[in-house]
Design a protein around this motif. Structure first.
Motif, short mmCIF file in Angstrom:
data_model
loop_
_atom_site.label_atom_id
_atom_site.label_comp_id
_atom_site.label_asym_id
_atom_site.label_seq_id
_atom_site.Cartn_x
_atom_site.Cartn_y
_atom_site.Cartn_z
N GLY A 78 -12.80 45.50 43.32
CA GLY A 78 -11.87 46.42 43.95
C GLY A 78 -12.19 47.88 43.71
O GLY A 78 -11.28 48.72 43.68
N VAL A 79 -13.46 48.21 43.53
CA VAL A 79 -13.83 49.61 43.34
C VAL A 79 -13.62 50.39 44.63
O VAL A 79 -13.06 51.50 44.62
N MET A 80 -14.03 49.82 45.76
CA MET A 80 -13.96 50.53 47.04
C MET A 80 -12.84 50.03 47.94
O MET A 80 -12.63 50.59 49.01
N TRP A 81 -12.14 48.98 47.55
CA TRP A 81 -11.11 48.41 48.40
C TRP A 81 -9.95 47.93 47.52
O TRP A 81 -10.09 47.80 46.31
N SER A 82 -8.83 47.67 48.14
CA SER A 82 -7.62 47.32 47.40
C SER A 82 -7.50 45.80 47.27
O SER A 82 -7.37 45.09 48.27
N ILE A 83 -7.52 45.32 46.04
CA ILE A 83 -7.31 43.89 45.79
C ILE A 83 -5.88 43.51 46.17
O ILE A 83 -5.62 42.42 46.69
N ASP A 84 -4.94 44.41 45.93
CA ASP A 84 -3.53 44.14 46.25
C ASP A 84 -3.34 43.88 47.74
O ASP A 84 -2.61 42.96 48.14
N LYS A 85 -4.00 44.67 48.58
CA LYS A 85 -3.88 44.47 50.04
C LYS A 85 -4.52 43.15 50.45
O LYS A 85 -3.98 42.42 51.30
N LEU A 86 -5.67 42.82 49.86
CA LEU A 86 -6.34 41.58 50.20
C LEU A 86 -5.53 40.36 49.74
O LEU A 86 -5.48 39.34 50.42
N ALA A 87 -4.89 40.49 48.58
CA ALA A 87 -4.14 39.36 48.02
C ALA A 87 -2.93 38.98 48.87
O ALA A 87 -2.44 37.86 48.78
N LYS A 88 -2.45 39.91 49.68
CA LYS A 88 -1.27 39.64 50.50
C LYS A 88 -1.61 38.86 51.78
O LYS A 88 -0.70 38.47 52.52
N LYS A 89 -2.89 38.64 52.04
CA LYS A 89 -3.28 37.88 53.22
C LYS A 89 -3.00 36.40 53.00
O LYS A 89 -3.31 35.84 51.95
N PHE A 135 -18.27 56.97 52.58
CA PHE A 135 -18.80 56.95 53.95
C PHE A 135 -18.96 55.52 54.45
O PHE A 135 -18.59 55.20 55.58
N ILE A 136 -19.52 54.64 53.59
CA ILE A 136 -19.81 53.28 54.04
C ILE A 136 -18.54 52.45 54.13
O ILE A 136 -18.25 51.82 55.15
N PHE A 137 -17.76 52.43 53.04
CA PHE A 137 -16.60 51.54 52.99
C PHE A 137 -15.35 52.20 53.59
O PHE A 137 -14.60 51.56 54.32
N GLY A 138 -15.15 53.47 53.26
CA GLY A 138 -13.94 54.12 53.73
C GLY A 138 -13.98 54.46 55.21
O GLY A 138 -13.01 54.23 55.93
N VAL A 139 -15.13 54.99 55.69
CA VAL A 139 -15.23 55.44 57.08
C VAL A 139 -15.75 54.33 57.99
O VAL A 139 -15.10 53.95 58.98
N LEU A 140 -16.92 53.80 57.69
CA LEU A 140 -17.53 52.81 58.58
C LEU A 140 -16.78 51.48 58.58
O LEU A 140 -16.57 50.88 59.64
N LEU A 141 -16.37 51.00 57.41
CA LEU A 141 -15.69 49.71 57.32
C LEU A 141 -14.17 49.84 57.34
O LEU A 141 -13.47 48.83 57.42
#
Length: 304
Positions: A224-235, A86-92
């Motif tokens: 990276g429990v709630m978010w993708s490190i791979d996606k962030l690393a591509k920035k 709810f917090i990370f997937g929906v709100l953020l």
């Protein structure tokens, strides 16, 4: 008539070297002395059945006072996953551009909980069992290892719920699922090693147990429990050193390996380079290093 009293000459106390030689001749040893490392390993192996039984008993008694009992072994990480969704997937909005986000999130929560619970239990492995430590003679490393084994048993029990979630969200059964076994072995070795490190620290400074939740919470947010490190690393605006540190984070490494094993949409290109080598290196470093670090203070546990 005077009487002369003859007193025997005072006897000289035996020297320490003489006492040591006498004790060695009769097979006596210093009480509570630290054994050699090979002997310590042998003693620990001889008590492997105690370690297993102690872990099982702790797991059984963990929720004995709750009405739902062992169901909480599954409900606790699932409720955490629901809150994070709810917090990370929906709100953020972290679920965007992450395929199979619910299996992705639940797998991360389950695997992270294994590491978190093992370390938290390790901080009190000695200080919370002083009665047992002072009453019985056994290799003290049996306690943090048994607590790590307890958390592994709990994870395996919870994996049934994880499999159901994967199937319900369309993740098919695949041959890659067998990779979960070596990944869990490596993670257990890492967890047990870190547990022994914090067990020694907690035995000397019990306040470590109060500080550890804040350390673990911070560690979770960068794993990276709630978010993708791979996606962030591509920035492009992210420094390369930060990317490397995020990818080599041991908690993130074991989470990524489990996601790669269980989720078909989590491809090999999402893994950091040399991920199996990193997982093995962290396991050996923490497992062997933590064991030696704990063994060096063996004779101090339960004293004072």
């Amino acid at each position: 008539m005077s009487q002369v009293l003859h007193t025997p000459p005072p006897t000289q106390a035996p020297a320490d070297d003489d006492l040591a030689a006498l004790a060695a001749r009769h097979g006596l040893t210093v009480s509570g002395a630290r054994p050699s490392l090979p002997e310590y390993v042998r003693q620990l192996w001889a008590r492997r059945h105690f370690i297993s039984a102690f872990a099982t008993a702790k797991l059984t008694a963990q929720y004995s006072q709750a009405k739902l009992g062992q169901v909480w072994q599954v409900m606790t990480p699932l409720l955490n996953a629901a809150v994070y969704y709810f917090i990370f997937g929906v709100l953020l909005g972290t679920k965007h551009n992450v395929p199979d986000y619910v299996p992705f999130l639940v797998t991360g929560v389950f695997i992270w909980t294994f590491t978190q619970s093992s370390i938290m239990a390790g901080t009190r492995a000695i200080s919370g069992n002083l009665g047992l430590v002072r009453a019985l003679h056994f290799p003290r490393a049996a306690l943090p290892i048994s607590f790590a084994l307890q958390q592994l048993q709990q994870l395996l029990f919870s994996m049934a719920a994880l499999v159901v979630i994967l199937l319900c969200f369309g993740v098919p059964v695949a041959a890659s699922w067998v990779l979960a076994l070596p990944a869990l072995v490596l993670q257990f070795t890492f967890n047990a090693g870190v547990s022994m490190i914090v067990a020694r620290m907690g035995a000397k400074t019990p306040d470590i147990a109060q500080l550890m939740p804040f350390v673990l919470r911070t560690w979770m947010y960068v794993s990276g429990v709630m978010w993708s490190i791979d996606k962030l690393a591509k920035k492009d605006d992210l420094p390369h050193l930060v990317t490397v540190l995020l990818e080599l984070n041991p908690a993130a490494v074991y989470i990524d390996l489990m996601r790669f094993a269980l989720i078909d949409s989590f491809h090999a290109r999402s893994l950091p380079p040399h991920v199996w080598a990193a997982a093995t290196g962290w396991a050996l470093l923490a497992g062997i290093g933590g064991f030696i670090y704990f063994w060096k203070a063996e004779e101090t546990y339960g004293r004072g």
